[in-house]
Write a protein that holds these residues in place. Structure first.
Motif, PDB file in Angstrom:
ATOM      1  N   ARG A  83       0.640   4.226  -2.701  1.00 57.68           N
ATOM      2  CA  ARG A  83       0.415   5.618  -2.276  1.00 57.68           C
ATOM      3  C   ARG A  83       1.479   6.547  -2.846  1.00 57.68           C
ATOM      4  NH1 ARG A  83      -1.126   9.458   1.045  1.00 57.68           N
ATOM      5  NH2 ARG A  83      -0.013  10.221   2.813  1.00 57.68           N
ATOM      6  N   ARG A  84       2.738   6.100  -2.840  1.00 55.72           N
ATOM      7  CA  ARG A  84       3.817   6.924  -3.398  1.00 55.72           C
ATOM      8  C   ARG A  84       3.624   7.150  -4.893  1.00 55.72           C
ATOM      9  NH1 ARG A  84       8.854   4.139  -2.503  1.00 55.72           N
ATOM     10  NH2 ARG A  84       7.650   2.383  -1.762  1.00 55.72           N
ATOM     11  N   MET A 121       0.834  -1.184   0.000  1.00 52.79           N
ATOM     12  CA  MET A 121       0.000   0.000   0.000  1.00 52.79           C
ATOM     13  C   MET A 121       0.883   1.253   0.000  1.00 52.79           C
ATOM     14  SD  MET A 121      -3.117   0.666  -0.202  1.00 52.79           S
ATOM     15  CE  MET A 121      -4.143   2.061  -0.068  1.00 52.79           C
ATOM     16  N   ASP A 122       2.035   1.177   0.655  1.00 50.89           N
ATOM     17  CA  ASP A 122       2.929   2.340   0.685  1.00 50.89           C
ATOM     18  C   ASP A 122       3.446   2.668  -0.717  1.00 50.89           C
ATOM     19  OD1 ASP A 122       4.426   4.390   2.047  1.00 50.89           O
ATOM     20  OD2 ASP A 122       6.194   3.142   1.665  1.00 50.89           O
ATOM     21  N   ARG A 123       3.814   1.660  -1.459  1.00 52.71           N
ATOM     22  CA  ARG A 123       4.296   1.888  -2.829  1.00 52.71           C
ATOM     23  C   ARG A 123       3.179   2.443  -3.712  1.00 52.71           C
ATOM     24  NH1 ARG A 123       6.127  -2.410  -7.284  1.00 52.71           N
ATOM     25  NH2 ARG A 123       7.007  -0.924  -8.722  1.00 52.71           N
ATOM     26  N   PHE A 158     -10.383   0.722   6.210  1.00 54.30           N
ATOM     27  CA  PHE A 158      -9.068   0.494   5.589  1.00 54.30           C
ATOM     28  C   PHE A 158      -8.495   1.803   5.046  1.00 54.30           C
ATOM     29  CE2 PHE A 158      -6.603  -0.494   1.749  1.00 54.30           C
ATOM     30  CZ  PHE A 158      -5.607  -1.288   2.294  1.00 54.30           C
ATOM     31  N   LEU A 159      -9.354   2.614   4.372  1.00 51.45           N
ATOM     32  CA  LEU A 159      -8.887   3.891   3.823  1.00 51.45           C
ATOM     33  C   LEU A 159      -8.605   4.921   4.914  1.00 51.45           C
ATOM     34  CD1 LEU A 159     -10.953   4.429   0.559  1.00 51.45           C
ATOM     35  CD2 LEU A 159      -8.567   3.744   0.799  1.00 51.45           C
ATOM     36  N   ASN A 160      -9.258   4.790   6.070  1.00 43.96           N
ATOM     37  CA  ASN A 160      -8.918   5.678   7.188  1.00 43.96           C
ATOM     38  C   ASN A 160      -7.511   5.379   7.694  1.00 43.96           C
ATOM     39  OD1 ASN A 160     -11.332   7.040   7.144  1.00 43.96           O
ATOM     40  ND2 ASN A 160     -12.278   5.773   8.703  1.00 43.96           N
ATOM     41  N   LYS A 161      -7.142   4.106   7.660  1.00 42.79           N
ATOM     42  CA  LYS A 161      -5.800   3.726   8.106  1.00 42.79           C
ATOM     43  C   LYS A 161      -4.748   4.042   7.052  1.00 42.79           C
ATOM     44  CE  LYS A 161      -3.243   0.004  10.230  1.00 42.79           C
ATOM     45  NZ  LYS A 161      -3.273  -1.339  10.783  1.00 42.79           N
ATOM     46  N   TYR A 162      -5.084   3.824   5.774  1.00 40.53           N
ATOM     47  CA  TYR A 162      -4.177   4.083   4.649  1.00 40.53           C
ATOM     48  C   TYR A 162      -4.850   5.047   3.674  1.00 40.53           C
ATOM     49  CZ  TYR A 162      -2.042  -0.208   6.395  1.00 40.53           C
ATOM     50  OH  TYR A 162      -1.463  -1.160   7.196  1.00 40.53           O
ATOM     51  N   PRO A 163      -4.887   6.335   3.999  1.00 46.22           N
ATOM     52  CA  PRO A 163      -5.631   7.276   3.139  1.00 46.22           C
ATOM     53  C   PRO A 163      -4.941   7.513   1.796  1.00 46.22           C
ATOM     54  CG  PRO A 163      -4.490   8.452   4.875  1.00 46.22           C
ATOM     55  CD  PRO A 163      -4.292   6.996   5.146  1.00 46.22           C
ATOM     56  N   LEU A 164      -5.754   7.751   0.776  1.00 45.01           N
ATOM     57  CA  LEU A 164      -5.246   8.129  -0.539  1.00 45.01           C
ATOM     58  C   LEU A 164      -5.084   9.644  -0.565  1.00 45.01           C
ATOM     59  CD1 LEU A 164      -7.511   5.901  -2.812  1.00 45.01           C
ATOM     60  CD2 LEU A 164      -5.186   5.444  -2.054  1.00 45.01           C
TER      61      LEU A 164
END
Length: 79
Positions: free
Chosen positions: A5-6, A1-3, A56-62
């Motif tokens: 998001r980047r 998810m980090d990749r 899930f999006l609250n934890k890993y927001p776009l």
């Protein structure tokens, strides 16, 4: 998810100029829909509901689109 998001941040940095943020936010929404669809393909049983996906999006927001370059300010420097 980090990749992921980047990559989306890089896309926003490249395309977020004046008057283009609406199109970039539509792209972001489409990416969110495709991410939901992709995460549900992990098994035959649907693993994410809309509520779980929001958590899930609250934890890993776009990232949202913000204007990086204002083309109207660039013209002021030329005059």
């Amino acid at each position: 998810m980090d990749r992921f998001r980047r990559s989306l941040i890089g896309y926003c940095n490249y395309y977020c100029i004046t008057d283009n943020t609406q199109s970039v936010n539509k792209f972001r929404d489409k990416i969110g829909y495709l991410l939901f669809k992709w995460l549900n393909r992990r098994s035959q049983r649907k693993s994410f509901t809309r509520g779980k996906f929001r958590l899930f999006l609250n934890k890993y927001p776009l990232p949202y689109a913000r204007v990086k370059i204002n083309i109207y300010d660039l013209r002021k420097g030329i005059d």
